[in-house]
Scaffold this motif. Structure first.
Motif, PDB file in Angstrom:
ATOM      1  N   ALA A  31       5.242   0.162   5.435  1.00 55.37           N
ATOM      2  CA  ALA A  31       5.704  -0.427   4.178  1.00 55.37           C
ATOM      3  C   ALA A  31       4.942  -1.731   3.987  1.00 55.37           C
ATOM      4  N   THR A  74       2.364  -6.102   5.977  1.00 52.96           N
ATOM      5  CA  THR A  74       2.535  -4.683   6.264  1.00 52.96           C
ATOM      6  C   THR A  74       3.393  -4.558   7.519  1.00 52.96           C
ATOM      7  N   HIS A  77      14.097  -0.362   3.400  1.00 52.46           N
ATOM      8  CA  HIS A  77      13.378   0.885   3.107  1.00 52.46           C
ATOM      9  C   HIS A  77      13.482   1.852   4.281  1.00 52.46           C
ATOM     10  N   ALA A 108      11.234  -4.067   4.126  1.00 46.87           N
ATOM     11  CA  ALA A 108      10.801  -2.905   4.902  1.00 46.87           C
ATOM     12  C   ALA A 108      11.951  -2.325   5.719  1.00 46.87           C
ATOM     13  N   ARG A 134       7.633  -4.555  -3.270  1.00 47.57           N
ATOM     14  CA  ARG A 134       7.051  -3.470  -2.473  1.00 47.57           C
ATOM     15  C   ARG A 134       5.802  -2.919  -3.150  1.00 47.57           C
ATOM     16  N   ALA A 180      15.134  -2.432  -1.265  1.00 43.86           N
ATOM     17  CA  ALA A 180      13.886  -1.938  -0.694  1.00 43.86           C
ATOM     18  C   ALA A 180      12.695  -2.258  -1.589  1.00 43.86           C
ATOM     19  N   HIS A 197       3.911  -0.471  -1.172  1.00 43.49           N
ATOM     20  CA  HIS A 197       3.879   0.883  -0.613  1.00 43.49           C
ATOM     21  C   HIS A 197       5.087   1.054   0.289  1.00 43.49           C
ATOM     22  N   GLY A 198       5.771   2.158   0.163  1.00 43.57           N
ATOM     23  CA  GLY A 198       6.890   2.488   1.038  1.00 43.57           C
ATOM     24  C   GLY A 198       6.757   3.918   1.513  1.00 43.57           C
ATOM     25  N   TYR A 210       4.282  -5.200   1.334  1.00 50.33           N
ATOM     26  CA  TYR A 210       4.870  -6.039   0.284  1.00 50.33           C
ATOM     27  C   TYR A 210       3.922  -7.164  -0.093  1.00 50.33           C
TER      28      TYR A 210
END
Length: 135
Positions: free
Chosen positions: A109, A129, A70, A67, A101, A31, A103-104, A111
């Protein structure tokens, strides 16, 4: 490092998809980070340079896989935005993409993906995104 059996699952899941036609091979997947390589040959524009769209396909594939990992098995990841800056050309060998990554969350999410040539030179930087939703 990703278990080789897990990588085989990713490769099998992409059978018959654009990723397979582009020759994308997964090297590592979690992830937090996804790594894959892609041949330049067969993915060029008429001047013999790696097609910019091929770099974007690699970036979207890596970001979407990260994503999806994740999100977990009950949910899916769907790309909603991608951008790319092409820094230099590649004319032979393979390029490697590394998605990290940024933001998760529960619903999104994001990358950053760096694509490099065999000499480690930056070919393309991309950001993707994905929205995470129920199947």
């Amino acid at each position: 490092m990703t278990n080789p059996e897990d990588l085989a699952v990713f490769d099998a899941a992409h059978k018959g998809t654009l990723a397979e036609r582009m020759g994308i091979e997964f090297v590592e997947a979690s992830a937090e980070r996804v790594v894959a390589r892609m041949p330049v040959e067969g993915n060029t524009q008429p001047y013999g340079l790696l097609h910019g769209g091929a770099s974007v396909v690699l970036a979207e594939t890596l970001g979407s896989v990260g994503a999806a990992i994740h999100a977990g098995p009950e949910r899916i990841a769907v790309g909603i935005e991608i951008n790319a800056t092409h820094h230099r050309s590649a004319t032979s060998g393979h390029v490697t993409g590394v998605a990290t990554r940024l933001h998760g969350g529960r619903t999104l999410a994001s990358y950053e993906v760096k694509v490099t040539d065999e000499q480690g030179r930056l070919v393309c930087t991309s950001r993707i995104t994905c929205i995470l939703r129920d199947q």
